[in-house]
Scaffold this motif. Structure first.
Motif, mmCIF file in Angstrom:
data_model
loop_
_atom_site.group_PDB
_atom_site.id
_atom_site.type_symbol
_atom_site.label_atom_id
_atom_site.label_comp_id
_atom_site.label_asym_id
_atom_site.label_seq_id
_atom_site.Cartn_x
_atom_site.Cartn_y
_atom_site.Cartn_z
ATOM 1 N N LEU A 35 -3.150 -10.701 -4.250
ATOM 2 C CA LEU A 35 -1.862 -10.185 -3.763
ATOM 3 C C LEU A 35 -2.073 -8.990 -2.841
ATOM 4 O O LEU A 35 -1.446 -8.876 -1.770
ATOM 5 C CB LEU A 35 -0.971 -9.780 -4.938
ATOM 6 C CG LEU A 35 -0.255 -10.907 -5.690
ATOM 7 C CD1 LEU A 35 0.464 -10.349 -6.908
ATOM 8 C CD2 LEU A 35 0.740 -11.632 -4.781
ATOM 9 N N LYS A 36 -2.946 -8.100 -3.229
ATOM 10 C CA LYS A 36 -3.179 -6.889 -2.440
ATOM 11 C C LYS A 36 -3.876 -7.206 -1.120
ATOM 12 O O LYS A 36 -3.592 -6.573 -0.093
ATOM 13 C CB LYS A 36 -3.986 -5.882 -3.265
ATOM 14 C CG LYS A 36 -3.196 -5.376 -4.480
ATOM 15 C CD LYS A 36 -4.021 -4.498 -5.393
ATOM 16 C CE LYS A 36 -3.214 -4.086 -6.625
ATOM 17 N NZ LYS A 36 -3.956 -3.159 -7.523
ATOM 18 N N GLN A 37 -4.757 -8.215 -1.141
ATOM 19 C CA GLN A 37 -5.383 -8.644 0.112
ATOM 20 C C GLN A 37 -4.351 -9.256 1.055
ATOM 21 O O GLN A 37 -4.396 -9.048 2.276
ATOM 22 C CB GLN A 37 -6.498 -9.646 -0.183
ATOM 23 C CG GLN A 37 -7.713 -9.059 -0.890
ATOM 24 C CD GLN A 37 -8.422 -8.019 -0.037
ATOM 25 O OE1 GLN A 37 -8.452 -6.834 -0.366
ATOM 26 N NE2 GLN A 37 -8.987 -8.437 1.063
ATOM 27 N N LEU A 38 -3.397 -10.000 0.511
ATOM 28 C CA LEU A 38 -2.335 -10.563 1.336
ATOM 29 C C LEU A 38 -1.484 -9.475 1.973
ATOM 30 O O LEU A 38 -1.076 -9.573 3.132
ATOM 31 C CB LEU A 38 -1.438 -11.488 0.500
ATOM 32 C CG LEU A 38 -1.886 -12.931 0.318
ATOM 33 C CD1 LEU A 38 -0.901 -13.689 -0.559
ATOM 34 C CD2 LEU A 38 -2.034 -13.637 1.660
ATOM 35 N N VAL A 39 -1.210 -8.413 1.210
ATOM 36 C CA VAL A 39 -0.418 -7.303 1.752
ATOM 37 C C VAL A 39 -1.133 -6.658 2.930
ATOM 38 O O VAL A 39 -0.509 -6.309 3.943
ATOM 39 C CB VAL A 39 -0.126 -6.265 0.650
ATOM 40 C CG1 VAL A 39 0.425 -4.975 1.256
ATOM 41 C CG2 VAL A 39 0.875 -6.819 -0.353
ATOM 42 N N TYR A 90 -1.132 -1.089 6.220
ATOM 43 C CA TYR A 90 -1.719 -0.863 4.896
ATOM 44 C C TYR A 90 -3.178 -1.321 4.839
ATOM 45 O O TYR A 90 -3.769 -1.372 3.758
ATOM 46 C CB TYR A 90 -0.932 -1.621 3.820
ATOM 47 C CG TYR A 90 0.474 -1.111 3.586
ATOM 48 C CD1 TYR A 90 0.747 0.255 3.543
ATOM 49 C CD2 TYR A 90 1.529 -2.000 3.399
ATOM 50 C CE1 TYR A 90 2.036 0.714 3.327
ATOM 51 C CE2 TYR A 90 2.826 -1.544 3.176
ATOM 52 C CZ TYR A 90 3.067 -0.190 3.145
ATOM 53 O OH TYR A 90 4.343 0.272 2.928
ATOM 54 N N ALA A 91 -3.749 -1.656 5.996
ATOM 55 C CA ALA A 91 -5.097 -2.230 6.027
ATOM 56 C C ALA A 91 -6.132 -1.326 5.377
ATOM 57 O O ALA A 91 -7.102 -1.814 4.778
ATOM 58 C CB ALA A 91 -5.505 -2.547 7.463
ATOM 59 N N ASN A 92 -5.951 -0.016 5.496
ATOM 60 C CA ASN A 92 -6.923 0.926 4.935
ATOM 61 C C ASN A 92 -6.480 1.515 3.602
ATOM 62 O O ASN A 92 -7.124 2.438 3.089
ATOM 63 C CB ASN A 92 -7.197 2.050 5.940
ATOM 64 C CG ASN A 92 -7.835 1.530 7.226
ATOM 65 O OD1 ASN A 92 -8.698 0.651 7.177
ATOM 66 N ND2 ASN A 92 -7.399 2.045 8.361
ATOM 67 N N THR A 93 -5.395 1.004 3.066
ATOM 68 C CA THR A 93 -4.914 1.498 1.774
ATOM 69 C C THR A 93 -5.821 0.980 0.659
ATOM 70 O O THR A 93 -6.058 -0.230 0.563
ATOM 71 C CB THR A 93 -3.478 1.020 1.510
ATOM 72 O OG1 THR A 93 -2.630 1.482 2.574
ATOM 73 C CG2 THR A 93 -2.966 1.559 0.174
ATOM 74 N N PRO A 94 -6.355 1.845 -0.180
ATOM 75 C CA PRO A 94 -7.198 1.380 -1.292
ATOM 76 C C PRO A 94 -6.413 0.451 -2.217
ATOM 77 O O PRO A 94 -5.209 0.638 -2.425
ATOM 78 C CB PRO A 94 -7.590 2.678 -2.014
ATOM 79 C CG PRO A 94 -7.375 3.765 -1.008
ATOM 80 C CD PRO A 94 -6.229 3.314 -0.145
#
Length: 251
Positions: free
Chosen positions: A73-77, A84-88
């Protein structure tokens, strides 16, 4: 009238995790039983709340499914929202919202609706960025389950007739589980309890809700075994939902 629901029209394409497509209208599938949870430093991937959840899971498969669904899910975001590409990953957090009956992903000040499903280790995830009526479901097709008995106890008479019509046991099972994933997808799309959708005719319910549905079967190979799953997606507006079966888990 119901024949199109049994045509395998949902696209399912193998893909590597590093080559994910655009996140819009994409459902990611993955065999979570391939994961060794002990090799992941969980605080790098999970918020404190998520850590508390996975640490309460006792079964190894439950931990595998939780890990896979949240990371995917987080990779899809990151793909859907390039800012948000650099958001941990541990700065994002998922939590089920009782009021909307949706799993929501929190990142920064934004709340994103999601949908997940899992069955015997196979997991699926999707973002509902448009916040429209949408739901999907995965179910293992098993000849060992008493599907005829279950259908007679729970399903509508018209659905039971469809299941009983073929003489081939495999075809009967395929029909039973297709109807099941249709009901589950409808329940998720409309935020209705599945218990209230077991006995009504699912085809009439889909028409009354003006929802489209597409399905397919996917075979997963694990430990020299081939397991077949039924996958269905129900949706309000978009007609181009497709699935991608991830063949690795290299982040």
């Amino acid at each position: 009238m119901t024949a199109h629901y049994f045509k395998n029209t949902l696209s399912i394409t193998p893909i590597q995790l590093t080559n994910l497509p655009l996140a819009n209208n994409s459902i990611l599938l993955f065999d979570a039983t391939k994961l060794d949870v002990s090799k992941f430093n969980l605080p790098d991937y999970f918020s404190p709340f998520e850590l508390s959840v996975i640490n309460r899971r006792k079964r190894a498969q439950a931990k595998q499914e939780y890990l896979a669904t949240r990371i995917l899910l987080k990779q899809l975001v990151k793909i859907a929202k390039p800012h948000y590409a650099n958001t941990p990953l541990n700065a994002m957090s998922t939590q089920f919202d009782e009021a909307s009956a949706k799993l929501q992903l929190y990142v920064s000040d934004e709340v994103i609706n999601t949908c997940i499903s899992h069955s015997h280790g196979l997991v699926g995830v999707a973002l509902n960025l448009a916040k429209t009526e949408f739901g999907f479901d995965i179910e293992k097709i098993s000849l060992k389950r008493p599907f005829e008995k279950l259908a007679k106890h729970f399903y509508h008479a018209d659905e039971i007739a469809l299941i009983a019509k073929p003489s081939n046991t495999q075809t009967q099972a395929n029909t039973f589980f297709r109807i099941w994933t249709l009901k589950e997808s409808l329940a998720k799309a409309t935020s209705r309890p599945i218990a209230k959708l077991l006995s009504p005719n699912v085809f009439n319910e889909l028409n009354m809700a003006t929802l489209s549905a597409s399905s397919n079967c996917v075979t997963v190979e694990s430990n020299d075994k081939h397991t077949q799953f039924d996958v269905t997606v129900a949706h309000k507006k978009s007609t181009d939902w497709r699935c991608f079966l991830i063949t690795d888990f290299i982040l």
